[in-house]
Scaffold this active site. Structure first.
Site, PDB file in Angstrom:
ATOM      1  N   ASP A  22      81.318  58.573 -12.062  1.00  0.00           N
ATOM      2  CA  ASP A  22      81.740  57.824 -11.047  1.00  0.00           C
ATOM      3  C   ASP A  22      80.675  57.921  -9.955  1.00  0.00           C
ATOM      4  O   ASP A  22      79.819  58.673  -9.888  1.00  0.00           O
ATOM      5  CB  ASP A  22      83.148  58.276 -10.314  1.00  0.00           C
ATOM      6  CG  ASP A  22      83.782  56.899  -9.789  1.00  0.00           C
ATOM      7  OD1 ASP A  22      84.982  57.051  -9.393  1.00  0.00           O
ATOM      8  OD2 ASP A  22      82.996  56.161  -9.246  1.00  0.00           O
TER       9      ASP A  22
HETATM   10  C1  GLC Z   1      83.785  53.513  -7.322  1.00  0.00           C
HETATM   11  C2  GLC Z   1      85.142  53.628  -8.200  1.00  0.00           C
HETATM   12  C3  GLC Z   1      84.937  53.027  -9.579  1.00  0.00           C
HETATM   13  C4  GLC Z   1      83.850  52.109  -9.545  1.00  0.00           C
HETATM   14  C5  GLC Z   1      82.588  52.531  -9.168  1.00  0.00           C
HETATM   15  C6  GLC Z   1      81.679  51.270  -8.964  1.00  0.00           C
HETATM   16  O1  GLC Z   1      83.770  54.730  -6.628  1.00  0.00           O
HETATM   17  O2  GLC Z   1      85.818  54.968  -8.085  1.00  0.00           O
HETATM   18  O3  GLC Z   1      86.261  52.949  -9.987  1.00  0.00           O
HETATM   19  O4  GLC Z   1      83.726  51.658 -10.904  1.00  0.00           O
HETATM   20  O5  GLC Z   1      82.568  53.391  -7.759  1.00  0.00           O
HETATM   21  O6  GLC Z   1      81.812  50.501  -7.874  1.00  0.00           O
END
Ligand code: GLC
Length: 666
Positions: free
Chosen positions: A221
């Site tokens: 993430d």
């Molecule tokens: C965010 C979210 C994830 C998302 C990523 C990119 O923090 O937790 O679900 O796809 O970052 O935006």
């Protein structure tokens, strides 16, 4: 497409390949490689236009909790296929979805982005979503792996979960998605049992890769990597977004003998494989919907995902379906959501749509010919006497209430399951002056309605139903379409009825001592009353269940057959649910578990025979002494009905397996 040869990359380039080139793209190795664009979902394309630094406009489909309330696997496929269209249009290569985290806590700020409290329903819908995206040559990214069930302190608070609970509940949807070979998985922010997901070799390598057979790329993430060396050692392949020190840290680790080039190559190969998958599937990038058709898909999903929770005295629909006669001469609509409904919760999944919804009151007037009046809360003290006059002078009041992105969203939990005091007062005061009252809820998760539910006649759970909300709702309220949605999460009476009253975390750890008893499994085990049970949803039609019989096809392959009859004069779709109960076992098991479902259209007075297959996984539990799924021989019951707490049909069966058939290697 020529195979990308890892030997053509220097160690420096390979180290750079293990982190993003920027926020959204993979590294291009000075033009040697295609840079992949990773773009958010999961309820539509949220992709930043790198020129304007603003998200492109895209189709705002209903959020995934509404998709889940459709219980419609084909619809889940079409839903993600529509999003894949817009990935193709904007050259996004991987869609960051679906989110398959289990709704353990009604307060979790991202419940709207996930499917269900039940792993089977989450896994079935997740599989369909993955297939819908990847059949169009766009990679899916199943997230957030794993046990990411709170948004409060989501980056640092450890989810303390035992191995059986992990396998039966929190890992299960990811395991089920393996059937569709997702190109990627996203690890979550949180530690699991004290080790960050991005560094958790047991979960990333031993479970996901070895036990589940995942052969795609694992990305972090955004910002979830704390220690690049530990991440690579744990077999994380791609740290997102760009980490400025990643290359230096890895090169130094190689220099110091803490990391081998072979370990780096194994991770690099996964990045190259993803690039190659994207290139070799490029020919599948065929757009199948127009903008209008994608909007229509948003309406269709909302029509099937909005849930009629309460309809006392059949005050809905506004128009008699049988003869088209208007039931009312004047309807009062109150609330800003009538004009502009909330389409999503806050955070990375929020889709920016250019579609201007027509107001619900106007759509209802056009569809039904009934006079409508509208008022909304003003910034200043609204003139309540005027509001009550309108309510009093009308036959029905429709009150639209919900949670905006400041209340439900990524990175925080709700403080309460209730609407705000002001919203509750509005409902109570308008209801006090109304003949009949309907409340439409635009929230992302379960609502505690205890303060007002007995003062209103009908409740419609719209959820975050995207850009087609008003078109869908107007058709449903006027009876032009029939409700068929059913809850994919329990609505407890109050938060205090939920596990630990929703206060499951203490700032250091989130102790999953509810174990496998999550959602309806918990409320069943504790014999708790709930406001609206898992699987509940009303229709204008009525369905009767009968004639259950079981056909045994092999040692543990059974077919459950049962009849459904539409005993009303209104056509409709019924979601029938099949639960399995282990009558007596040597381990604690839930009183029942969802193991099959079917959604079927029936004309008035039509009877259909429904068939649902049961297999090994329908009877097994995860045995931590064997570290395998295991079926204990003995009596089981199969329970069938229209909701987890309305199961009129029961069949008994006795499973007697030879010992070597009682367990599987997962
Ligand atoms: C965010 C979210 C994830 C998302 C990523 C990119 O923090 O937790 O679900 O796809 O970052 O935006």
């Amino acid at each position: 497409m020529e195979k990308i040869d890892i030997k053509k990359l220097s160690l420096e380039e390979k180290a750079l390949l293990l982190t993003g080139a920027d926020i959204w793209r993979t590294y291009g190795a000075n033009g040697k490689l295609k840079q992949l664009f990773l773009a958010d979902g999961p309820q539509g394309l949220r992709m930043i236009d790198t020129e304007t630094n603003k998200p492109f406009n895209a189709t705002a489909l209903p959020a995934c909790h509404v998709l889940a309330n459709t219980w419609n696997k084909d619809m889940a496929y079409e839903y993600s296929s529509a999003i894949a269209d817009e990935c193709i249009l904007h050259n996004a290569d991987v869609l960051l979805g679906p989110g398959v985290n289990i709704k353990r806590n009604p307060l979790c700020g991202r419940n709207f982005e996930y499917f269900s409290e039940d792993p089977f329903l989450s896994g079935e819908l997740g599989k369909a979503y993955v297939k819908g995206v990847q059949d169009k040559g766009i990679g899916a990214c199943v997230k957030h792996y794993c046990a990411n069930n709170n948004e409060y302190d989501r980056c640092y608070q450890s989810s303390e979960v035992d191995n059986r609970t992990l396998h039966e509940i929190y890992l299960r949807p990811f395991e089920m998605c393996m059937e569709e070979k997702p190109w990627s998985i996203m690890c979550s922010y949180n530690p699991i049992n004290g080790i960050y997901a991005s560094e958790n070799r047991k979960l990333l390598n031993d479970v996901l890769r070895k036990e589940f057979g995942f052969d795609g790329l694992i990305m972090s993430d955004w910002g979830a990597v704390h220690n690049p060396l530990y991440a690579v050692k744990a077999t994380l392949d791609l740290c997102m977004p760009h980490h400025k020190d990643y290359q230096d840290i890895l090169l130094k680790a190689v220099e110091d003998g803490k990391l081998t080039e072979k370990e780096i190559d194994e991770r690099v190969q996964k990045v190259l494989d993803l690039i190659e998958k994207s290139e070799s599937n490029y020919s599948k990038r065929k757009i199948s919907y127009t903008d209008e058709q994608r909007h229509e898909k948003a309406v269709e999903v909302a029509k099937e995902g909005v849930v009629l929770l309460k309809n006392d005295g059949d005050i809905l629909p506004f128009v008699n379906v049988s003869d088209g006669a208007k039931k009312y001469s004047k309807i009062f609509f109150y609330g800003a959501n009538v004009k502009k409904p909330f389409t999503s919760g806050g955070g990375s999944g929020k889709v920016e749509t250019a579609y201007e919804q027509k107001p619900l009151d106007e759509l209802v007037k056009n569809l039904s010919g009934i006079e409508t009046v509208f008022m909304e809360e003003s910034r200043f003290e609204p003139c309540w006497r005027a509001v009550f006059k309108q309510a009093y002078d009308s036959d029905v009041s429709v009150i639209a209430m919900g949670d905006d992105t400041n209340v439900e969203g990524e990175g925080f939990n709700r403080y309460t399951m209730r609407l705000s005091n002001e919203q509750e007062d509005i409902i109570l005061n308008i209801a006090r002056h109304s003949e009949k009252t309907i409340v439409i809820l635009y929230t992302g998760s379960a609502v505690d309605m205890s303060a007002w539910i007995d003062c209103v006649d009908a409740v419609v759970f719209a959820g975050y139903s995207g850009e087609g909300a008003n078109e869908a709702l107007s058709n449903l309220l006027c009876g032009k379409s029939n409700f068929s949605g059913k809850l994919a999460e329990t609505f407890p009476i109050t938060l205090q009825d939920a596990f630990k009253g929703g206060r499951t975390f203490d700032g250091e750890t989130d102790l999953y001592d509810d174990g496998i008893f999550v959602g309806y499994r918990y409320y069943d085990y504790e014999n708790k009353e709930v406001l609206f049970p898992f699987g509940h949803g009303l229709s204008y039609a009525q369905f009767e269940y009968s004639n259950i019989r079981i056909v045994k096809n092999s040692e543990y392959d059974y077919e459950v057959l049962y009849d459904i009859t539409n005993i009303s004069n209104v056509a409709g779709k019924e979601i029938s649910q099949v639960y399995v109960k282990d009558v007596s076992s040597m381990v604690r098991r839930p009183k029942k578990e969802l193991k099959g479902f079917s959604k079927d259209y029936l004309e008035p007075n039509e009877t259909k025979t429904i068939s649902v297959k049961l297999d090994f996984s329908s009877f097994a539990y995860y045995n931590v002494s064997l570290d395998k799924w295991y079926i204990e021989n003995g009596a089981f019951e199969v329970l069938v009905g229209g909701s987890s707490r309305n199961l009129p049909l029961k069949a008994k069966l006795n499973v007697q397996l030879p010992q070597d058939c009682q367990y599987s290697d997962g």
